[in-house]
Design a protein around this motif. Structure first.
Motif, PDB file in Angstrom:
ATOM      1  N   PHE A 235      50.966  -0.441  51.110  1.00  0.00           N
ATOM      2  CA  PHE A 235      52.190   0.379  50.775  1.00  0.00           C
ATOM      3  C   PHE A 235      53.420  -0.312  50.753  1.00  0.00           C
ATOM      4  O   PHE A 235      53.768  -1.317  51.230  1.00  0.00           O
ATOM      5  CB  PHE A 235      52.312   1.542  51.796  1.00  0.00           C
ATOM      6  CG  PHE A 235      51.077   2.158  51.745  1.00  0.00           C
ATOM      7  CD1 PHE A 235      50.799   3.222  50.787  1.00  0.00           C
ATOM      8  CD2 PHE A 235      50.368   2.074  52.943  1.00  0.00           C
ATOM      9  CE1 PHE A 235      49.551   4.241  51.092  1.00  0.00           C
ATOM     10  CE2 PHE A 235      48.904   2.881  53.132  1.00  0.00           C
ATOM     11  CZ  PHE A 235      48.704   3.701  52.090  1.00  0.00           C
ATOM     12  N   GLN A 236      54.280   0.507  49.593  1.00  0.00           N
ATOM     13  CA  GLN A 236      55.601  -0.318  49.598  1.00  0.00           C
ATOM     14  C   GLN A 236      56.453  -0.531  50.874  1.00  0.00           C
ATOM     15  O   GLN A 236      56.617   0.702  51.527  1.00  0.00           O
ATOM     16  CB  GLN A 236      56.506   0.484  48.435  1.00  0.00           C
ATOM     17  CG  GLN A 236      57.761   0.148  48.074  1.00  0.00           C
ATOM     18  CD  GLN A 236      57.658  -0.882  47.002  1.00  0.00           C
ATOM     19  OE1 GLN A 236      56.530  -1.141  46.375  1.00  0.00           O
ATOM     20  NE2 GLN A 236      58.546  -1.559  46.488  1.00  0.00           N
ATOM     21  N   PRO A 237      56.994  -1.632  51.194  1.00  0.00           N
ATOM     22  CA  PRO A 237      57.872  -1.531  52.303  1.00  0.00           C
ATOM     23  C   PRO A 237      59.150  -0.662  52.330  1.00  0.00           C
ATOM     24  O   PRO A 237      59.642  -0.339  51.023  1.00  0.00           O
ATOM     25  CB  PRO A 237      58.299  -2.915  52.603  1.00  0.00           C
ATOM     26  CG  PRO A 237      57.293  -3.702  51.678  1.00  0.00           C
ATOM     27  CD  PRO A 237      56.707  -2.842  50.635  1.00  0.00           C
ATOM     28  N   GLN A 238      59.370   0.249  53.399  1.00  0.00           N
ATOM     29  CA  GLN A 238      60.405   1.018  53.229  1.00  0.00           C
ATOM     30  C   GLN A 238      61.707   0.654  53.662  1.00  0.00           C
ATOM     31  O   GLN A 238      61.793  -0.453  54.434  1.00  0.00           O
ATOM     32  CB  GLN A 238      60.104   2.274  53.879  1.00  0.00           C
ATOM     33  CG  GLN A 238      58.868   3.022  53.036  1.00  0.00           C
ATOM     34  CD  GLN A 238      58.768   4.435  53.582  1.00  0.00           C
ATOM     35  OE1 GLN A 238      58.182   4.553  54.711  1.00  0.00           O
ATOM     36  NE2 GLN A 238      59.044   5.492  52.768  1.00  0.00           N
ATOM     37  N   SER A 239      62.789   1.069  53.792  1.00  0.00           N
ATOM     38  CA  SER A 239      64.380   0.741  54.006  1.00  0.00           C
ATOM     39  C   SER A 239      64.161   0.817  55.703  1.00  0.00           C
ATOM     40  O   SER A 239      63.102   1.366  56.170  1.00  0.00           O
ATOM     41  CB  SER A 239      65.271   1.882  53.636  1.00  0.00           C
ATOM     42  OG  SER A 239      65.021   3.008  54.362  1.00  0.00           O
ATOM     43  N   SER A 240      64.843   0.226  56.401  1.00  0.00           N
ATOM     44  CA  SER A 240      64.757  -0.004  57.842  1.00  0.00           C
ATOM     45  C   SER A 240      64.974   1.489  58.429  1.00  0.00           C
ATOM     46  O   SER A 240      64.262   1.716  59.358  1.00  0.00           O
ATOM     47  CB  SER A 240      66.011  -0.776  58.536  1.00  0.00           C
ATOM     48  OG  SER A 240      67.205  -0.281  58.236  1.00  0.00           O
ATOM     49  N   VAL A 241      65.922   2.482  58.001  1.00  0.00           N
ATOM     50  CA  VAL A 241      66.217   3.690  58.288  1.00  0.00           C
ATOM     51  C   VAL A 241      64.625   4.482  58.234  1.00  0.00           C
ATOM     52  O   VAL A 241      64.307   5.210  59.020  1.00  0.00           O
ATOM     53  CB  VAL A 241      67.378   4.458  57.998  1.00  0.00           C
ATOM     54  CG1 VAL A 241      67.708   5.547  58.812  1.00  0.00           C
ATOM     55  CG2 VAL A 241      68.247   3.533  57.458  1.00  0.00           C
ATOM     56  N   LEU A 242      64.298   4.557  57.122  1.00  0.00           N
ATOM     57  CA  LEU A 242      62.989   5.212  56.848  1.00  0.00           C
ATOM     58  C   LEU A 242      61.806   4.798  57.701  1.00  0.00           C
ATOM     59  O   LEU A 242      61.256   5.537  58.254  1.00  0.00           O
ATOM     60  CB  LEU A 242      62.513   5.218  55.236  1.00  0.00           C
ATOM     61  CG  LEU A 242      63.351   6.183  54.304  1.00  0.00           C
ATOM     62  CD1 LEU A 242      62.868   5.648  53.002  1.00  0.00           C
ATOM     63  CD2 LEU A 242      63.127   7.541  54.632  1.00  0.00           C
ATOM     64  N   THR A 243      61.714   3.445  58.014  1.00  0.00           N
ATOM     65  CA  THR A 243      60.755   2.922  58.955  1.00  0.00           C
ATOM     66  C   THR A 243      60.796   3.422  60.174  1.00  0.00           C
ATOM     67  O   THR A 243      59.863   3.692  60.854  1.00  0.00           O
ATOM     68  CB  THR A 243      60.702   1.414  58.646  1.00  0.00           C
ATOM     69  OG1 THR A 243      60.633   0.999  57.218  1.00  0.00           O
ATOM     70  CG2 THR A 243      59.676   0.801  59.507  1.00  0.00           C
ATOM     71  N   MET A 244      62.029   3.607  60.693  1.00  0.00           N
ATOM     72  CA  MET A 244      62.488   4.019  61.922  1.00  0.00           C
ATOM     73  C   MET A 244      61.939   5.392  62.067  1.00  0.00           C
ATOM     74  O   MET A 244      61.321   5.866  63.198  1.00  0.00           O
ATOM     75  CB  MET A 244      64.176   3.746  62.086  1.00  0.00           C
ATOM     76  CG  MET A 244      64.260   4.404  63.593  1.00  0.00           C
ATOM     77  SD  MET A 244      65.978   4.804  63.577  1.00  0.00           S
ATOM     78  CE  MET A 244      66.116   6.179  62.441  1.00  0.00           C
TER      79      MET A 244
END
Lengths: 391, 509
Positions: free
Chosen positions: A357-366
């Protein structure tokens, strides 16, 4: 061989998850395994097979609602719906050609993986048709969310969070859907031989016209297709309007009902590419107007076959001789336009350690990590399946 | 001016709000100064006379003065205000246009009221991708107006669309009369920019279809301002249908009207809108706007069909004939735009029409499976007699969303409380027949205490933990949606029982 639990009812699902919790054993959730190849590899100690949770518990055609066990086979349910002239409006695809699976899978798998077909542009995705869910979270508790009515804002819309969560939050046992009448007939207007960028413009013009286009796809170096559905006199009238609108783009052809159905089922099920099993397959979602540009950028450095659906917003990409650098190139291109790329099929060699899957921004990942933790604090349900959401 | 811990609530009803944080109240002057440093100029409002405009939203039975009102102008200011409140443990109530009918923007005495009214610009109209990017304070109708020149519109159309903000629509997942065919807000949102209580700014989705990872777009929509503050919205726009015509159909009973709706849908016809009114609503509306409604019927149905002319004409005929087989006593079809709008005039004026004949009315918002309508109306009529309060009904018949209007007089002591109790009973009945507490107005404070009627403790805990994932300190809009405040750390704990496999029954392989 790892142990696989195959519960016969909801209570047994609870017991199995509680056992996994107590033993700190991660579980792989499966239905009919039709999409098992998609997703990051996992290390699990046991399996949870939900395919025995079958049976339609509610089907009221005049209320446009169906509720059934997550283990029901999609093909069986589609048949039940067709008997009443209805269907899932988002046109669930059958990936058996791509993935070598024997069936089009279960309802639970359909919702967990959340793939919509060509009618996405008009009718919305899987998420837009799931009204309610019963599930067992990674805490080993049964909960329900949503309901059986379309208009419902009572509490958070957790059915949406469960849709497309790849079994990482909860094991769904029963799902309630909005179903819709099947269009009486259909026809497709084809424009012949457009360059990709012109095709994007033609599809945009068609989708922006008051003719209710229900699907728009472009097959490079071949045809650009726009589908109209509904009652016969309406389809006939709208085909004429669309012809007038799109004739400046090039030579036109009209596909009648049967040909139209055949063509769109091939597009839906991605049978236009992927014959060579070693080639990697990507599914790329971008703003529709960016489709041609994104593909052109990718084609500069990678040898691919591709076609467009969703008016240019969905690119199906077959990569020949994929390397790790290809994945980075594809993802880098998309970062510039917004959107995401999912690696639907790869061999160990062609995946070369790339994320599915597409890596997400750090905030979304959190946030994703916290959501996962709220449903499944011990990380026992499909851990790592969606790594890019921060598990 | 110093404010005291005693509640200044003017609510006539017994509504419990979260226990006031006394420390926040005693630090009010400092908080105001700190907020002024973040949002200079006129953006911080702290005088009672000016704050009065914010003490209530569309649910005017409840009023509460906020600690202070802040009207930021930039995303950075929103972020800094939230970060400040997070660090100083100050509660925040976000507010759009303040048209909520469930008290979603009801202030807290110890809470900053964060108004998004200054975010009122359309940022981009993108016809190629058929979407509009707007700030949250733009009105719902403002979006349609911005794209009207090219024949486009934004589909969800809550009746407050002239005033309600698109940000508020996101918070409440607003609907309207065209939901069955065109969906609610959640089905029409492509992207959001959201500021979390920590001040972090998150981009979710965009102009592409299907956001990646967990569907946070779906989660944020309808979360009633409890998870984050929306600062930018991308919605899809549609081309207006070529034509629209409406049918005005009178029935001797609501059963017949309900059966007609069911038959229309069974025939595979998805109308753009299907609205039903009961006798009381018909008479009130007709007295008010003289739309030409038949007065000798028990139920009136407006069916709107849209699309190409040939299709609409054909469907008008089919629906007319279905209506006739369901004992319709009058069937009129609009032949031009003026007639169509006239059919709608009475329905659109139904609320003010009721307002004209009663000092106050209370609008409910349950959804039921359509076929349960007759039984629900029957029991509602019985309750109406029991409570001694009149009730008028307008019903989004296509999607089962009903809006009973209870007529009362707030100046009669005890009548508001009685009305609320009656309303609560109606919503419990909706749940009992398989429906839900709210179809499009939101839970807010209004239906908060009824949540356990629909959800078990475990169901609610799964929702509350989602709140904890976004806002562990419970600072964003507390006291709304959930009947009790809760401790996130406590709720996150797990009690694992057993340990060994005690169930030989599960088949294993």
């Amino acid at each position: 061989m790892t142990e696989i639990f195959k519960p016969a009812n909801e209570q047994q699902v609870v017991e199995a998850v509680q056992w996994a919790l107590a033993n700190e054993t991660a579980m792989e959730l499966v239905g009919s395994r039709s999409r098992q190849r998609i997703g990051n590899a996992m290390e699990t100690g046991c399996g949870l097979d939900l395919s025995d949770l079958t049976g339609i518990t509610l089907y009221e055609p005049e209320e446009l609602v169906l509720a059934a066990g997550a283990g029901c086979m999609l093909a069986d349910i589609e048949k039940e719906l067709a008997d009443k002239g209805q269907a899932f409006a988002f046109e669930p695809p059958d990936f058996s050609h791509l993935l070598g699976s024997k069936t089009s899978g279960t309802l639970g798998g359909m919702v967990a993986c959340s793939f919509a077909g060509p009618r996405r542009v008009q009718a919305g995705g899987v998420r837009d048709h799931v009204l309610g869910v019963r599930a067992i979270s990674g805490r080993g508790e049964v909960f329900k969310t949503g309901g059986r009515v379309v208009k419902n804002v009572t509490g958070y819309d957790l059915p949406k969070i469960l849709t497309g969560s790849w079994g990482t939050l909860a094991a769904m046992t029963q799902i309630t859907f909005k179903v819709l009448p099947k269009p009486e007939t259909e026809a497709t207007l084809a424009i012949i031989g457009l360059e990709n960028d012109q095709a994007m413009k033609a599809m945009s013009a068609g989708l922006g016209a008051p003719v209710d286009v229900s699907a728009a796809a472009h097959i490079p170096k071949a045809r650009t297709l726009l589908r109209l559905e509904g009652i016969a006199p309406s389809v006939a009238a709208r085909i004429e309007s669309l012809k007038t609108l799109l004739s400046p783009f090039g030579e036109l052809d009209v596909l009648g009902r049967d040909t139209s159905r055949e063509v769109w089922s091939k597009i839906r099920d991605v049978r236009l590419l992927g014959d060579e099993q070693d080639n990697a397959i990507w599914r790329i979602s971008v703003p529709p107007s960016e489709g041609a540009k994104v593909l052109a950028e990718i084609e500069k450095s990678i040898e691919v076959n591709a076609f467009f659906d969703w008016g240019g917003g969905l690119i199906w990409l077959e990569v020949l001789n994929q390397t790790r650098a290809c994945a980075a190139e594809i993802r880098g291109t998309i970062t510039a336009t917004g959107g995401h790329a999912t690696l639907i099929r790869a061999t160990e060699k062609s995946q070369a350690g790339s994320a599915v899957f597409q890596p997400q921004s750090s905030v979304l990942t959190m946030l994703a990590g916290r959501l996962k933790n709220s449903f499944d604090p011990k990380g026992i349900l499909n851990p790592g399946r969606m790594q890019s959401t921060g598990e | 001016m110093t404010r005291f811990a005693t509640s200044e609530s003017m609510s006539m009803s017994q509504l419990e709000l979260p226990e006031v944080n006394v420390a926040t109240l005693s630090n009010r002057d400092r908080i105001i100064n700190d907020l002024k440093a973040i949002c200079p100029g006129e953006a911080v409002i702290s005088h009672d006379s000016e704050m009065r405009a914010f003490e209530s939203d569309g649910l005017t039975a409840y009023r509460q003065m906020p600690l202070v009102v802040v009207l930021p102008e930039t995303v950075d200011q929103v972020s800094q205000v939230l970060k400040y409140c997070h660090e100083n443990e100050v509660r925040v109530v976000p507010r759009g246009a303040g048209t909520s009918l469930s008290g979603g923007a009801l202030p807290l005495q110890d809470g900053v009221l964060l108004g998004l009214g200054k975010f009122n610009k359309i940022l981009e109209v993108d016809y190629d991708n058929r979407c509009v990017v707007a700030e949250p304070g733009v009105t719902n109708l403002g979006i349609s107006n911005a794209v009207e020149e090219r024949g486009f519109y934004y589909a969800p159309d809550p009746s407050s669309q002239i005033a309600c903000s698109i940000g508020g629509n996101i918070a409440e997942n607003s609907g309207g009369v065209h939901c069955l065919k065109y969906g609610l807000t959640t089905n029409n949102v492509l992207g959001l920019e959201v500021v979390l209580i920590t001040g972090e700014v998150v981009q979710i989705g965009g102009k592409h279809m299907e956001s990646e990872g967990y569907d946070l777009l779906g989660l944020m929509t309808g979360s009633e301002g409890l998870l984050g503050v929306v600062t930018k919205v991308t919605v899809r726009i549609l081309r207006k249908p070529e034509t629209a015509r409406a049918l005005l159909i009178g029935f001797p009973s609501s059963e017949d009207a309900g059966q007609c709706v069911a038959d229309v849908i069974s025939e595979g016809i998805i109308a753009a809108g299907m609205e039903m009114m009961d006798k009381y609503a018909i008479h009130a509306a007709e007295d008010f706007v003289q739309a030409g409604y038949p007065l000798d019927v028990d139920a009136l149905l407006i069916v709107e069909l849209d699309g190409p002319e040939v299709e609409v004409d054909y469907l008008i005929e089919r629906v007319s004939s279905i209506a006739k087989t369901n004992k319709a006593v009058s069937v009129a079809a609009s032949n031009n735009e003026e007639e169509r709008l006239n059919f709608w005039a009475g329905r659109k004026a139904a609320f003010p029409a009721i307002g004209r004949i009663s000092p106050d009315y209370y609008c409910m918002d349950g959804t039921i499976p359509r076929h349960k309508l007759p039984v629900v109306l029957k029991r509602m009529a019985q309750m109406s007699a029991d409570y001694g309060l009149r009730v008028a009904n307008v019903f989004h018949a296509g999607d089962g969303n009903m809006h009973p209007l209870i007529l009362y007089d707030a100046n009669v002591p005890g009548e508001l409380e009685k009305t609320e109790e009656f309303g609560g009973e109606i919503l419990k009945l909706c749940v009992e027949v398989g429906g839900v507490l709210t179809g499009e107005h939101g839970v807010g404070v209004e239906k908060r205490d009824l949540m356990p009627v629909m959800f078990s403790k475990t169901d609610l805990e799964h929702q509350q933990r989602v709140k904890c994932a976004f806002d562990a300190k419970g600072l964003l809009n507390p006291g709304k949606v959930f009947p009790e405040l809760y401790n996130c750390a406590e709720m996150g704990r797990m009690h694992i029982s057993g340990g060994k496999l005690p169930f030989p029954d599960i088949p294993r392989f």
